[in-house]
Design an enzyme around this catalytic site. Structure first.
Site, PDB file in Angstrom:
ATOM      1  N   HIS A   1      -5.968   2.082  -2.374  1.00  0.00           N
ATOM      2  CA  HIS A   1      -5.665   3.504  -2.262  1.00  0.00           C
ATOM      3  C   HIS A   1      -6.857   4.394  -2.609  1.00  0.00           C
ATOM      4  CE1 HIS A   1      -1.194   3.846  -1.649  1.00  0.00           C
ATOM      5  NE2 HIS A   1      -1.358   2.537  -1.781  1.00  0.00           N
TER       6      HIS A   1
ATOM      7  N   ASP B   1      -3.260  11.453  -3.743  1.00  0.00           N
ATOM      8  CA  ASP B   1      -2.556  10.379  -3.056  1.00  0.00           C
ATOM      9  C   ASP B   1      -1.136  10.858  -2.813  1.00  0.00           C
ATOM     10  OD1 ASP B   1      -0.884   7.850  -2.797  1.00  0.00           O
ATOM     11  OD2 ASP B   1      -2.884   6.973  -2.940  1.00  0.00           O
TER      12      ASP B   1
ATOM     13  N   THR C   1      -2.538   7.128   2.836  1.00  0.00           N
ATOM     14  CA  THR C   1      -3.642   6.235   3.187  1.00  0.00           C
ATOM     15  C   THR C   1      -3.255   5.182   4.217  1.00  0.00           C
ATOM     16  OG1 THR C   1      -3.114   4.780   1.316  1.00  0.00           O
ATOM     17  CG2 THR C   1      -4.722   6.530   0.931  1.00  0.00           C
TER      18      THR C   1
ATOM     19  N   ALA D   1     -17.170 -10.935   3.124  1.00  0.00           N
ATOM     20  CA  ALA D   1     -17.816 -10.609   4.401  1.00  0.00           C
ATOM     21  C   ALA D   1     -17.785  -9.098   4.606  1.00  0.00           C
ATOM     22  CB  ALA D   1     -17.102 -11.301   5.558  1.00  0.00           C
TER      23      ALA D   1
ATOM     24  N   HIS E   1      -3.559  -9.938   6.976  1.00  0.00           N
ATOM     25  CA  HIS E   1      -2.329  -9.618   6.246  1.00  0.00           C
ATOM     26  C   HIS E   1      -1.706  -8.312   6.721  1.00  0.00           C
ATOM     27  CE1 HIS E   1      -5.469  -7.268   4.439  1.00  0.00           C
ATOM     28  NE2 HIS E   1      -4.656  -6.657   3.618  1.00  0.00           N
TER      29      HIS E   1
ATOM     30  N   ASN F   1      -5.890  -0.540   6.395  1.00  0.00           N
ATOM     31  CA  ASN F   1      -7.322  -0.426   6.657  1.00  0.00           C
ATOM     32  C   ASN F   1      -7.796  -1.539   7.590  1.00  0.00           C
ATOM     33  OD1 ASN F   1      -7.677   1.836   4.979  1.00  0.00           O
ATOM     34  ND2 ASN F   1      -7.870   0.547   3.171  1.00  0.00           N
TER      35      ASN F   1
ATOM     36  N   GLY G   1       4.752  -4.641   0.805  1.00  0.00           N
ATOM     37  CA  GLY G   1       4.513  -3.230   1.103  1.00  0.00           C
ATOM     38  C   GLY G   1       4.783  -2.909   2.556  1.00  0.00           C
ATOM     39  N   ASP G   2       3.862  -2.175   3.163  1.00  0.00           N
ATOM     40  CA  ASP G   2       4.026  -1.748   4.557  1.00  0.00           C
ATOM     41  C   ASP G   2       3.563  -2.801   5.555  1.00  0.00           C
ATOM     42  OD1 ASP G   2       1.318  -1.599   4.029  1.00  0.00           O
ATOM     43  OD2 ASP G   2       1.021   0.326   5.019  1.00  0.00           O
ATOM     44  N   GLN G   3       3.112  -3.966   5.082  1.00  0.00           N
ATOM     45  CA  GLN G   3       2.461  -4.933   5.962  1.00  0.00           C
ATOM     46  C   GLN G   3       3.403  -5.525   7.006  1.00  0.00           C
ATOM     47  OE1 GLN G   3       0.741  -7.691   3.160  1.00  0.00           O
ATOM     48  NE2 GLN G   3      -0.513  -6.093   2.214  1.00  0.00           N
TER      49      GLN G   3
END
Length: 458
Positions: free
Chosen positions: A20, A119, A141, A333, A350, A354, A373-375
């Protein structure tokens, strides 16, 4: 009153967990570049600020200053490995820790705060802004799809009820614009299932109820990705400003590539390599890591895997030696640069927001393994709404589910279509941040919101 005290001063309240704080700081740096006379006081916990503010960025902006606020952990208390414990302590410290931090920022700067940029989680900032007589600008976000789920939580609960059964888990949200592909089971915890009375779930519920009070709600996305959802949100909120994707709208930066990922990718053909990463927080369970490794070894596709060192003992015996000719495993990476490399053919992810945006801006289709979460909601949108990736059969890594997904992406007509779809979305994202694009125009509106903030006592 001195001229210094009349200077515009924006207090930025960051949520110090997960991914966040970094996107919020990136937005602040863009605003600071365009508003060099405006002071931005960035308030977060000491631990978060230490990670979010590298020395180079701190020195780059004279008008951005970090301030540490109390994390809520009692003196002498040792936090266990469970991240939810630290979050719980922090939530209990709100909003008093931020009030103390803002008082310190005003005292040190001599400038009264004119605006709250926070936020979006911090629903109480609407009350603070009202008390202070200043605008409240929350920053979401993630994507419009998950924001819509929280704004519409009461509608969802009334329509679907709060009890999941085998009959209704696949019921879709076709009564909410833009979410017709989303199943009841895809919703983030706290909307319809899980502990609805937990502090975190209550915070998100109150956020959805309070966002209509905000002067403007800023999103880390672009309008063309979710047009129907955006149109609906604009009917519910005062201003809805998509200002992303950040990797395209900000000046390009080159991250260190100490592991030689980019040079290694240079040796491979276009769209031939699988890039695997689950972000900085998540590590799949050992049995799934083992299955993923076995699938990669059996398929023999070139792959670049970003995996923390402590997870490597899970690998099958001889794995690193067996894949040396076509695979590379690194502890970190430069993800945005990797996904922009022409040799990357698929992103195993995942589905953090972002990561999804970076995959879109790189034009790389996805294989989705969401965790929390929102995944799960994001992965549903990737597969069934935008059609730019696939979810694993059964939802988890097995040798067969991974090999099947890889075969679909690289060898079947459906995979070709997914690649075509994401290339089209990449162009829309590029257009959005162009000179007359929607995200550029929205960012200019945000600039005006901040520039026109008045001194609360004037």
């Amino acid at each position: 009153m001195s001229d210094h005290s009349k200077a515009l001063h924006v207090a930025v309240l960051a949520f110090p967990f997960g991914s966040h704080a970094a996107p919020l700081l990136a937005l602040v740096c863009r605003l600071a570049t365009s508003n060099p006379t405006v002071r931005f006081s960035f308030l977060s916990t000491a631990q978060s600020n230490t990670h979010t503010f590298p020395s180079t960025r701190t020195n780059e902006f004279d008008n951005v200053r970090p301030y540490n606020v109390w994390d809520g952990v009692p003196e002498g208390h040792q936090i266990s490995g469970n991240p939810h414990v630290g979050t719980g302590f922090f939530l209990k410290a709100l909003p008093h820790n931020f009030k103390a931090g803002m008082a310190k920022a005003e005292e040190e700067s001599g400038a009264t705060i004119n605006c709250l940029l926070t936020d979006a989680f911090f629903w109480f900032a609407g009350d603070l802004a009202e008390e202070m007589g200043v605008p409240w600008v929350p920053y979401w976000t993630a994507g419009a799809c998950s924001l819509s789920a929280h704004v519409n939580t009461d509608v969802i609960r009334i329509t679907l009820g709060s009890t999941r059964t085998t009959q209704n888990t696949n019921q879709t949200l076709n009564f909410i614009p833009g979410l017709s592909a989303v199943h009841m089971n895809d919703l983030p915890g706290g909307v319809l299932h899980g502990d609805l009375e937990s502090p975190f779930a209550q915070m998100l519920h109150k956020m959805g109820l309070n966002l209509p009070r905000a002067t403007a709600v800023v999103l880390n996305s672009f309008e063309e990705l979710e047009p129907a959802i955006t149109t609906d949100l604009k009917l519910r909120l005062q201003k809805v400003l998509h200002v992303g994707p950040p990797s395209l709208s900000s000046s390009p930066t080159s991250s260190l590539d100490e592991s030689g990922c980019l040079l290694w990718l240079d040796k491979h053909e276009a769209a031939s390599v699988a890039y695997i990463s689950f972000g900085t927080i998540i590590t799949p369970p050992p049995n799934e890591l083992l299955a993923l490794a076995e699938a990669l070894r059996a398929s023999k596709i070139p792959f670049l895997w970003s995996l923390r060192d402590h997870s490597r003992p899970i690998f099958p015996e001889g794995f690193l030696e067996n894949v040396l000719a076509f695979g590379k495993v690194v502890s970190w990476a430069p993800q945005s640069q990797v996904l922009a490399h022409p040799s990357i053919g698929v992103f195993v992810t995942h589905c953090g927001w972002n990561s999804i945006l970076e995959s879109i801006t790189g034009g790389v289709p996805m294989i989705c393994r969401p965790f929390f979460g929102d995944q799960t909601l994001n992965s549903r949108m990737v597969q069934d709404a935008w059609r730019i990736g696939v979810r694993l059969d059964g939802g988890v890594f097995t040798k067969s589910s991974m090999m099947s997904a890889v075969e679909l992406i690289f060898s079947r007509e459906e995979g070709k279509k997914l690649r075509e779809n994401i290339i089209l979305l990449k162009q829309k994202a590029t257009d959005a941040v162009g000179a007359s694009g929607s995200s550029t125009e929205n960012f200019n509106v945000l600039l005006e919101v901040i520039k026109t903030c008045k001194h609360p006592k004037s």
